[in-house]
Design an enzyme around this catalytic site. Structure first.
Site, short mmCIF file in Angstrom:
data_model
loop_
_atom_site.label_atom_id
_atom_site.label_comp_id
_atom_site.label_asym_id
_atom_site.label_seq_id
_atom_site.Cartn_x
_atom_site.Cartn_y
_atom_site.Cartn_z
N PHE A 112 2.54 -12.14 -3.75
CA PHE A 112 3.04 -10.94 -3.07
C PHE A 112 2.76 -9.73 -3.94
O PHE A 112 3.12 -9.69 -5.13
CB PHE A 112 4.55 -11.05 -2.83
N ARG A 120 2.50 -6.78 0.59
CA ARG A 120 1.33 -7.52 1.05
C ARG A 120 1.40 -8.94 0.49
O ARG A 120 1.88 -9.14 -0.63
CB ARG A 120 0.06 -6.83 0.56
N GLU A 232 -1.39 -5.64 -15.08
CA GLU A 232 -2.39 -5.28 -14.07
C GLU A 232 -3.79 -5.30 -14.67
O GLU A 232 -4.74 -5.79 -14.05
CB GLU A 232 -2.08 -3.90 -13.48
N GLY A 262 -4.25 6.35 -10.98
CA GLY A 262 -3.73 7.71 -10.90
C GLY A 262 -2.86 8.08 -12.08
O GLY A 262 -2.99 9.17 -12.64
#
Length: 516
Positions: A112, A120, A232, A262
């Site tokens: 998830f 998602r 990540e 970002g």
């Protein structure tokens, strides 16, 4: 008819009954054969009546072996077959149905991605070699819903229950008998970070309880977490190297990854065990520079660091802050506005002479803090951060996210391609053209750039060049790969972190099961 020659004295002697234990070599007559067979048959019947079970087994052991071996193999196959043969247990690969007994060779992972805009679910299936196997004609099952978990800040239980539809659909593609062995992970990103520790912890605990009560999948408390930048970055490194077919090989055959988001930028690449042992200590509360990962039978020492506030959108704020409210040489001439980031607002005004490549580069270098003497290690990137020592794992760099987007918008990369080979100097060349452009002309020259990003095109391209060359110390002419998707088998796969997370947990499950 010829008469038979008379028997010699020797032949006559041979017709005499032989002594016991001797073998007669004369060919018997037909009558003798019949009599002998009849006698042997009677004798065999009498002897069989007195045969023990062990004698029978011994006498027929050849026949028993011939019959029993195939029966044992058939029994083993029937034992390994799933208990149900419903169509849902069949997996389609290129329109070809696999029988349910093939499912035993599969490993599934359910991931998830709980983002700020929505949640998602990704379901991946791997074979014995940890190669991706299509699910319903695609390399993954992907479903999403809105809003995300952070929309339920005051109702943790509702946040967890919002995942129910995704969970139910995700479970249906996992064979029933494999669900207790199939890991489910939940990785939350920016949305929960912004809620604060207390609110995010309550939601995470509600999700853990939800999975325990509602799911037949294998869950652990530590598999439900807020991902930090280093996680990540590590998972993206795993994803790209997996899709390229480099995992399972020595670290020098892998590629390094730079991911420009970002709010932060991540660098990850594999280093030697010797360099990992030399990694400097980090102050309390910060992540280690090196993560140990066991993937596809190989142990990797992964240098990974997330540079917070050095993502593209965060860097704009830093560059404008250096200008101190006066005109910036990085803003296209003709623009007068403001820029908002992180709850703050900055004046976004061009300098009186317009934007300039050289002057903007000076400002971007200050924003990166490249020249500050805060480095306590032998080799640093920027902001006093250890660079990992370099080496073979960094020689091939795959650069993702905003790097690809801006290159495509600036016109030196085909946006329809999944990846492109470029050199850092091309960002500088593109920046020079952008910095010489007035805002009123920019829309016609750069039709792919969104309206809100046009005033910052010079700034973005300058910053990206400065980040690669001054920040990460790349040679301006070194070839790098800008990547959006990676070709795997006959498909293009997004270079995103959920696949890396699935590979890590599937690889760990595979290694633990093989060691049992």
């Amino acid at each position: 008819m010829e008469s038979s020659p008379p028997e010699s004295p020797q032949e006559t002697k041979s017709l005499k009954p032989p002594p016991p234990g001797q073998i007669r070599y004369r060919s018997p007559s037909a009558a003798e054969l019949l009599d002998s067979a009849s006698a042997a048959d009677k004798m065999s019947k009498r002897s069989r009546q007195h045969e023990s079970l062990s004698d029978k087994v011994q006498r027929h052991r050849g026949v028993i072996l011939v019959i029993s071996v195939p029966l044992l193999l058939i029994s083993l196959v029937l034992f390994l077959m799933p208990t149900t043969t419903s169509p849902s247990n069949s997996i389609s690969i290129s329109s070809r149905k696999l029988s349910p007994d093939f499912v035993v060779a599969k490993t599934y992972a359910v991931i998830f991605d709980a983002g700020s805009s929505g949640s998602r679910v990704h379901v991946f299936c791997f074979d014995r070699n940890l190669d991706l196997v299509p699910i319903g004609g695609h390399l993954e099952l992907f479903l999403q819903i809105k809003p995300g978990l952070s929309a339920y800040a005051n109702d943790p239980k509702a946040a967890a229950n919002s995942l129910l539809s995704l969970l139910e659909k995700g479970e249906t593609v996992v064979p029933r008998e494999l669900r207790p062995k199939t890991p489910v992970r939940v990785g939350a990103t920016a949305g929960l970070r912004l809620l604060g520790v207390d609110a995010s912890d309550r939601i995470l605990q509600a999700v853990r309880d939800f999975l325990k009560d509602k799911s037949a999948l294998k869950s652990k408390a530590e598999w439900v977490t807020v991902l930090d930048g280093t996680q990540e970055g590590a998972y993206q490194w795993v994803t790209i190297n997996y899709l390229l077919g480099h995992l399972g090989k020595k670290y020098s055959n892998t590629v390094g990854v730079v991911d420009l988001g970002g709010g932060s930028v991540q660098m990850a690449y594999a280093i030697s065990e010797m360099d990992a042992a030399k990694a400097p200590r980090i102050s309390d509360g910060e992540d280690s520079y090196v993560r140990e990962m066991y993937l596809m039978g190989t142990k990797y020492f992964l240098y990974v660091h997330s540079y917070l506030n050095y993502g593209l959108l965060a860097a704009r704020a830093e560059i404008l802050a250096v200008a101190g409210g006066s005109g910036s040489p990085c803003i296209l001439a003709g623009y007068h506005g403001s820029y908002k980031y992180g709850g703050k607002e900055y004046d976004a005004l061009p300098s009186s002479s317009g934007s300039s490549l050289n002057k903007c580069t000076e400002v971007a270098t200050k924003a990166l803090k490249v020249n500050e003497s805060t480095c306590a290690h032998m080799k640093c990137t920027f902001g006093g951060v250890w660079n990992g020592g370099g080496g073979d794992g960094q020689k091939n760099l795959f650069v993702a996210s905003f790097f690809f987007d801006r290159a495509a918008e600036a016109g030196f990369v085909d946006p329809n391609l999944p990846y492109a080979k470029v050199r850092p100097v091309e960002f500088s060349d593109a920046a020079k053209r952008a910095c010489e452009t007035r805002l009123e002309d920019a829309k016609a020259i750069y039709p792919r750039v969104e309206q809100d990003n046009l005033p910052y095109l010079c700034m973005d391209l300058v910053y990206q060049f400065t980040l690669l060359v001054d920040g990460f110390a790349l040679d301006p002419w070194q070839e790098i790969t800008l990547v959006k998707k990676v070709k795997y088998q006959n498909s293009l796969v997004e270079a995103a972190w959920p696949l890396g997370s699935a590979i890590e947990v599937a690889s760990s499950s595979s290694s633990s099961s093989s060691s049992v």
